[in-house]
Design an enzyme around this catalytic site. Sequence first.
Site, PDB file in Angstrom:
ATOM      1  N   ARG A 295      11.423  39.535  36.523  1.00  0.00           N
ATOM      2  CA  ARG A 295      12.033  40.472  35.576  1.00  0.00           C
ATOM      3  C   ARG A 295      11.853  40.004  34.138  1.00  0.00           C
ATOM      4  O   ARG A 295      11.683  40.825  33.228  1.00  0.00           O
ATOM      5  CB  ARG A 295      13.509  40.674  35.912  1.00  0.00           C
ATOM      6  CG  ARG A 295      14.381  39.411  35.904  1.00  0.00           C
ATOM      7  CD  ARG A 295      15.754  39.738  36.499  1.00  0.00           C
ATOM      8  NE  ARG A 295      16.713  38.640  36.465  1.00  0.00           N
ATOM      9  CZ  ARG A 295      16.852  37.723  37.402  1.00  0.00           C
ATOM     10  NH1 ARG A 295      16.032  37.730  38.456  1.00  0.00           N
ATOM     11  NH2 ARG A 295      17.792  36.795  37.318  1.00  0.00           N
TER      12      ARG A 295
ATOM     13  N   GLU B 295      17.421  31.929  34.975  1.00  0.00           N
ATOM     14  CA  GLU B 295      18.836  32.270  34.851  1.00  0.00           C
ATOM     15  C   GLU B 295      19.707  31.217  35.533  1.00  0.00           C
ATOM     16  O   GLU B 295      19.245  30.419  36.351  1.00  0.00           O
ATOM     17  CB  GLU B 295      19.087  33.661  35.464  1.00  0.00           C
ATOM     18  CG  GLU B 295      20.530  34.153  35.425  1.00  0.00           C
ATOM     19  CD  GLU B 295      21.101  34.274  34.015  1.00  0.00           C
ATOM     20  OE1 GLU B 295      21.253  33.228  33.349  1.00  0.00           O
ATOM     21  OE2 GLU B 295      21.439  35.408  33.604  1.00  0.00           O
TER      22      GLU B 295
ATOM     23  N   HIS C  62      15.575  40.063  29.617  1.00  0.00           N
ATOM     24  CA  HIS C  62      14.726  40.969  30.397  1.00  0.00           C
ATOM     25  C   HIS C  62      15.297  42.385  30.442  1.00  0.00           C
ATOM     26  O   HIS C  62      16.493  42.617  30.218  1.00  0.00           O
ATOM     27  CB  HIS C  62      14.575  40.439  31.822  1.00  0.00           C
ATOM     28  CG  HIS C  62      15.889  40.335  32.551  1.00  0.00           C
ATOM     29  ND1 HIS C  62      16.497  41.420  33.151  1.00  0.00           N
ATOM     30  CD2 HIS C  62      16.714  39.282  32.760  1.00  0.00           C
ATOM     31  CE1 HIS C  62      17.637  41.047  33.701  1.00  0.00           C
ATOM     32  NE2 HIS C  62      17.799  39.743  33.473  1.00  0.00           N
TER      33      HIS C  62
END
Length: 225
Positions: free
Chosen positions: A60, A84, A11
């Site tokens: 994001r 993540e 991102h």
Amino acid sequence: MRVRRLVMLRHGQTEYNAGSRMQGQLDTDLSDLGREQAVAAAEVLAKRQPLLIVSSDLRRALDTAVALGDRSGQPVSIDTRLRETHLGDWQGMTHLEVDAAAPGARLAWRDDARWAPHGGESRVDVADRSLPLVHELVTQQTDWGAAGSDRPVVLVAHGGLIAALTAALLGLPVDNWPVLGGMGNASWVQLAGHTRADGDPGAFADIRWRLDVWNASAQVANDVL
């Protein structure tokens, strides 16, 4: 021999990135620079005519993926397995705050893919949850790499996940996973999955992955790794 191209795009920049603050699975937005980076990366990668775009659900990454989808004409699908690394107690803390609270812990985390912050995930954990997605894509996307096509599948995700998934696909010994360093925002990795000459073209187990590109970018600006 069938060759599947897999691109993994990190991102664009967030304010947390700019402030050296640890995000993990906190759902943060792109900064103004991050949106510019996402567009610049999209303009490069759209020329590759992605076969499929799959994104983490965190904003994001998803906003970065949508920029690519808009320019390539491909819809974006979401898979939460691309989130993540969960950083447990560290989420929302700056690097300096973590270092003050737990001296040496960030170094241990960087150097050992099995190590996890309290309440969080290790890189091995992240690979274990994301690798099945690639397995499914190999099985389900029958056009991927067919008839010599170079059109890539693009996964839009996060630096920690991309490093862990890359290491797992390459079959690196876990002790060596830290050799894959940080990635810039809106940078990407490309792997090529080569089916063995005597292998089943649709079998994940018959694919040998090679690293073509690491940390490539459109170079909008220097950023925090």
